[in-house]
Design an enzyme around this catalytic site. Structure first.
Site, PDB file in Angstrom:
ATOM      1  N   VAL A   6     -18.937  -6.254 -14.325  1.00 25.44           N
ATOM      2  CA  VAL A   6     -19.634  -5.106 -13.780  1.00 25.44           C
ATOM      3  C   VAL A   6     -18.687  -3.930 -13.633  1.00 25.44           C
ATOM      4  O   VAL A   6     -17.597  -4.048 -13.102  1.00 25.44           O
ATOM      5  CB  VAL A   6     -20.259  -5.470 -12.417  1.00 25.44           C
ATOM      6  CG1 VAL A   6     -21.047  -4.299 -11.888  1.00 25.44           C
ATOM      7  CG2 VAL A   6     -21.176  -6.664 -12.576  1.00 25.44           C
ATOM      8  N   CYS A   7     -19.119  -2.804 -14.115  1.00 30.32           N
ATOM      9  CA  CYS A   7     -18.303  -1.584 -14.046  1.00 30.32           C
ATOM     10  C   CYS A   7     -18.347  -1.002 -12.637  1.00 30.32           C
ATOM     11  O   CYS A   7     -18.921  -1.566 -11.731  1.00 30.32           O
ATOM     12  CB  CYS A   7     -18.827  -0.547 -15.025  1.00 30.32           C
ATOM     13  SG  CYS A   7     -19.400  -1.216 -16.563  1.00 30.32           S
ATOM     14  N   ARG A   8     -17.765   0.135 -12.486  1.00 31.87           N
ATOM     15  CA  ARG A   8     -17.755   0.870 -11.215  1.00 31.87           C
ATOM     16  C   ARG A   8     -18.181   2.300 -11.519  1.00 31.87           C
ATOM     17  O   ARG A   8     -17.796   2.835 -12.561  1.00 31.87           O
ATOM     18  CB  ARG A   8     -16.342   0.914 -10.627  1.00 31.87           C
ATOM     19  CG  ARG A   8     -15.602  -0.383 -10.679  1.00 31.87           C
ATOM     20  CD  ARG A   8     -15.692  -1.139  -9.375  1.00 31.87           C
ATOM     21  NE  ARG A   8     -16.908  -1.885  -9.324  1.00 31.87           N
ATOM     22  CZ  ARG A   8     -17.324  -2.556  -8.246  1.00 31.87           C
ATOM     23  NH1 ARG A   8     -16.643  -2.534  -7.137  1.00 31.87           N
ATOM     24  NH2 ARG A   8     -18.440  -3.229  -8.267  1.00 31.87           N
TER      25      ARG A   8
END
Ligand code: GLN
Length: 255
Positions: A6-8
């Site tokens: 999961v990215c930010r």
């Protein structure tokens, strides 16, 4: 086996601030979150598959972007640009590509059109078959001009289509989360959208916090500093934030 990495992402509204201050220099800004995120809820740990920042070069101007397929920490060109680029609104993201999705600059958020900037933090389960029906409802030209063959780019196409139809952005994000969760249960759908004046964001199976002050707004996957005003967004909720106003919080209608 799909890894749910999961990215930010983060969005800012307020007095002119440099991209550096928001993205690179904040104690727990995207630069630090890209290699040492605090709250990944079982996801990946390193966001090395690209990054992007979108901002507004002047009053009434459309958004512009800087994006790359490489890690944010090794881009000296971005560091130099970010130090001298100020804006009253910024949306930035670091990417950890979901397995099977290409690592290419056009897959890095923010996705953009006119004044709109958009990012997706998460994964669509069963991609691409699970959401083929939703994609089929889009105009063919939208599909032919997808930014990249990724779940996030399709989510942007779905959101953009409804925005073009004139729908309320909060309704657009909630409806998109509802439709995608129904087609692809277990998806992680943190969506982030701004037009430079308001931020809309969903928390759907991943972390999200906001901080609203008299003259500024920050909405981010993780608090970017230890200011006491940061508040977590409950899961399955949507937040609408503008400087100087109490944030509006509602459920996305998905349980
Ligand atoms: N699934 C999206 C992509 O691969 C977003 C990645 C993420 O949130 N880790 O681009």
């Amino acid at each position: 086996m799909w890894r749910s990495r999961v990215c930010r992402h983060l969005a800012y509204l307020g007095p002119p601030t440099t991209l550096s201050a928001l993205v690179l220099d904040a104690p727990h800004g995207l630069l630090r979150q890209s290699y040492a995120p605090a709250d990944m809820r079982g996801g990946g740990t390193v966001n090395a598959d690209g990054f992007g920042a979108g901002w507004y070069p002047g009053p009434g101007a459309d958004a512009v972007r800087y994006r790359s397929a490489g890690p944010i920490w090794s881009d000296v060109s971005f560091a130099a640009l970010a130090a001298v680029t100020s804006s009253t609104a910024v949306l930035a993201a670091v990417r950890s590509a979901t397995t099977g999705m290409p690592v290419t600059v056009t897959a890095a958020a923010p996705f953009a059109e006119g004044r709109w900037l958009f990012s997706h933090n998460g994964v669509v389960r069963g991609w691409p078959g699970s959401v083929a029906g939703l994609a089929a409802a889009l105009p063919v030209v939208d599909l032919l001009t997808l930014d990249a063959p990724t779940d996030s780019a399709l989510l942007w196409a779905l959101v953009r289509h409804r925005l073009w139809a004139g729908d309320d952005p909060a309704d657009v994000l909630a409806a998109t989360v509802t439709a995608v969760e129904a087609a692809a249960p277990g998806s992680r759908l943190n969506l982030l959208l701004t037009d430079g004046a308001t931020v809309w964001a969903t928390a759907h199976d991943h972390a999200l916090s906001y901080r609203v002050d008299a003259d500024s707004v920050l909405v981010a996957s993780e608090p970017t500093d230890d200011h006491p005003r940061w508040t977590g967004v409950p899961d399955r909720h949507l937040v609408v934030a503008r400087p100087g106003r109490p944030p509006f919080l509602t459920t996305t209608g998905v349980r």
